[in-house]
Structures are given as structure tokens and as C-alpha cells.
Design a protein around this motif. Sequence first.
Motif, PDB file in Angstrom:
ATOM      1  N   LEU A   1     -56.441   3.364 -15.593  1.00 33.27           N
ATOM      2  CA  LEU A   1     -56.202   5.101 -14.870  1.00 33.27           C
ATOM      3  C   LEU A   1     -56.836   5.950 -15.027  1.00 33.27           C
ATOM      4  CD1 LEU A   1     -55.057   6.178 -11.903  1.00 33.27           C
ATOM      5  CD2 LEU A   1     -52.626   5.998 -13.267  1.00 33.27           C
ATOM      6  N   ALA A   2     -56.959   5.912 -16.315  1.00 29.22           N
ATOM      7  CA  ALA A   2     -57.193   7.289 -17.069  1.00 29.22           C
ATOM      8  C   ALA A   2     -58.640   7.054 -16.873  1.00 29.22           C
ATOM      9  CB  ALA A   2     -56.341   7.867 -18.019  1.00 29.22           C
TER      10      ALA A   2
ATOM     11  N   ARG B   1     -54.456   1.003   5.734  1.00 22.71           N
ATOM     12  CA  ARG B   1     -54.372  -0.138   5.023  1.00 22.71           C
ATOM     13  C   ARG B   1     -53.413  -0.254   3.836  1.00 22.71           C
ATOM     14  NH1 ARG B   1     -59.245  -2.907   6.165  1.00 22.71           N
ATOM     15  NH2 ARG B   1     -57.964  -5.386   6.447  1.00 22.71           N
ATOM     16  N   GLU B   2     -54.578   0.712   2.868  1.00 24.85           N
ATOM     17  CA  GLU B   2     -54.222   0.782   1.230  1.00 24.85           C
ATOM     18  C   GLU B   2     -52.233   1.181   1.329  1.00 24.85           C
ATOM     19  OE1 GLU B   2     -57.136   3.153  -0.537  1.00 24.85           O
ATOM     20  OE2 GLU B   2     -58.359   0.890  -0.803  1.00 24.85           O
TER      21      GLU B   2
ATOM     22  N   ARG C   1     -53.738  10.353  -8.109  1.00 28.85           N
ATOM     23  CA  ARG C   1     -53.275   9.568  -7.031  1.00 28.85           C
ATOM     24  C   ARG C   1     -53.916   8.304  -6.144  1.00 28.85           C
ATOM     25  NH1 ARG C   1     -51.200  11.586  -3.668  1.00 28.85           N
ATOM     26  NH2 ARG C   1     -49.868  11.132  -2.599  1.00 28.85           N
ATOM     27  N   LYS C   2     -55.449   9.418  -5.765  1.00 32.09           N
ATOM     28  CA  LYS C   2     -56.350   8.208  -5.482  1.00 32.09           C
ATOM     29  C   LYS C   2     -57.136   6.927  -5.865  1.00 32.09           C
ATOM     30  CE  LYS C   2     -58.362  12.189  -2.543  1.00 32.09           C
ATOM     31  NZ  LYS C   2     -60.166  13.023  -2.137  1.00 32.09           N
ATOM     32  N   ALA C   3     -56.707   7.329  -7.480  1.00 31.59           N
ATOM     33  CA  ALA C   3     -57.415   6.431  -8.399  1.00 31.59           C
ATOM     34  C   ALA C   3     -56.356   5.358  -8.338  1.00 31.59           C
ATOM     35  CB  ALA C   3     -58.044   6.637  -9.323  1.00 31.59           C
ATOM     36  N   ALA C   4     -55.169   5.723  -8.440  1.00 30.16           N
ATOM     37  CA  ALA C   4     -53.751   5.001  -8.682  1.00 30.16           C
ATOM     38  C   ALA C   4     -54.083   4.021  -7.198  1.00 30.16           C
ATOM     39  CB  ALA C   4     -52.381   5.574  -8.697  1.00 30.16           C
TER      40      ALA C   4
ATOM     41  N   ILE D   1     -45.802   7.153 -10.558  1.00 31.01           N
ATOM     42  CA  ILE D   1     -47.228   6.945  -9.840  1.00 31.01           C
ATOM     43  C   ILE D   1     -46.427   6.593  -8.439  1.00 31.01           C
ATOM     44  CG2 ILE D   1     -49.128   6.210  -9.297  1.00 31.01           C
ATOM     45  CD1 ILE D   1     -49.589   7.181 -12.070  1.00 31.01           C
ATOM     46  N   LEU D   2     -46.217   5.282  -8.567  1.00 33.19           N
ATOM     47  CA  LEU D   2     -46.067   4.273  -7.140  1.00 33.19           C
ATOM     48  C   LEU D   2     -45.042   5.628  -6.819  1.00 33.19           C
ATOM     49  CD1 LEU D   2     -46.201   1.576  -6.549  1.00 33.19           C
ATOM     50  CD2 LEU D   2     -43.968   0.684  -7.517  1.00 33.19           C
TER      51      LEU D   2
END
Length: 197
Positions: free
Chosen positions: A37-38, A103-104, A17-20, A58-59
Amino acid sequence: MARTAGSHGPRTMEAIRKAALTLIFKKGYEALTLRELADAVGIQPGSLYNHVRNKQDILFDLVQEHMVLLLAEAKAAIPPGQPPKAQLEGFITFHVLYHITRREQVFIANSELRSLEPANHATIVGLRRDYEGLLIDILRRGREDGSLRADEPTITAYAILSMLTGICTWYQPGGRKSAEQLVALHRDLILSGIATR
């Protein structure tokens, strides 16, 4: 990237989730690949499917979590039993601070709404309406008790939300105005326009 230690369960899902979040913020949803992502998480591409069905999931997960948190924290920030003007001040303070610290999440929830599939889109739009409804209700009650000039509460709410949400597009931590000063500035701009004397 090295393999994430203990690549299973909640820890790996949180890393995904953090990486996405970071990758979608930087590249956009359409440009993100599951292989990328992986790699960012440090797992094999096929291992992603132990945690998510597809990129859409994921989105949706990211946007839904943002909206649920936004709504819950907004409700907690609006002082219960207070006059509409005090509740409006609480809403403004919350909205500005939330949007400059996340913000992200805010950017993705707004810019990638169009990327959600119809059922997911409908869920998020429903949550957005609930959030907008908090402000609309404050403005209606302010109109009724004469403390706020809001002949069109819905339109007024959309105008206020546009102004407040815009802060996440230009705010920079360490800028010449502190977060508290920006809250006061936005609160004064809004109240000078709609609060009665």
C-alpha cells in the motif's frame, strides 16, 4: 512509485484510501500488505502510521464511508410524501445506478464484511439494517395501502436487494444496455411481480 508530493495530511490520506480501494478490490483484504500500500501511494511504509493505525482501520474506513454515503443518498432519492409504489421506483433507480458506478466500493463492502473485527462488523451491519429498513418500510406501507403485494416485507426486501445488488458483478460500461435501460428493466421486473393493478 515516486513519493507523493506533500506527503502529509488530507491529501496523503486520500491517496491511501484510493490505493487501498483498488488493491483490496484486486487482491482481497487478507492479501494486501501495508508495504504494498505504501509503495502504491509513494511513501515509506512507516509513514503510513502517521495516517492510520493498522490495515483494519483502512478497511473499516472504506466500508463505513460507503455505507454512510449509500444510506444518505438513498434517503435523498426516495421521493418524500409520495405513494409507496413511486418510492419503490425511486429506490430501485437509485440502487441500480449507485451499484454500477461504485462497483469497487460495493464489492469490498459485501465481500470483506467477514474481515471486519467484531466492533467494526457490528457498526457496518447496523448501517446495512438501516438501509434495508428503507426498503422494508416502503414495502410495508405498500402492503397496507394495497398498492404492493408484499405479505412478507422483510423477505421481499432481501429478494429485491439480492437481485439489484447482483448487477455490480456482471455490469460492464459500454455493454449493449445503457444504465437507464438497466434501471427500467429491473424496475419492470420488480413491479410486475409485486405491484397490484
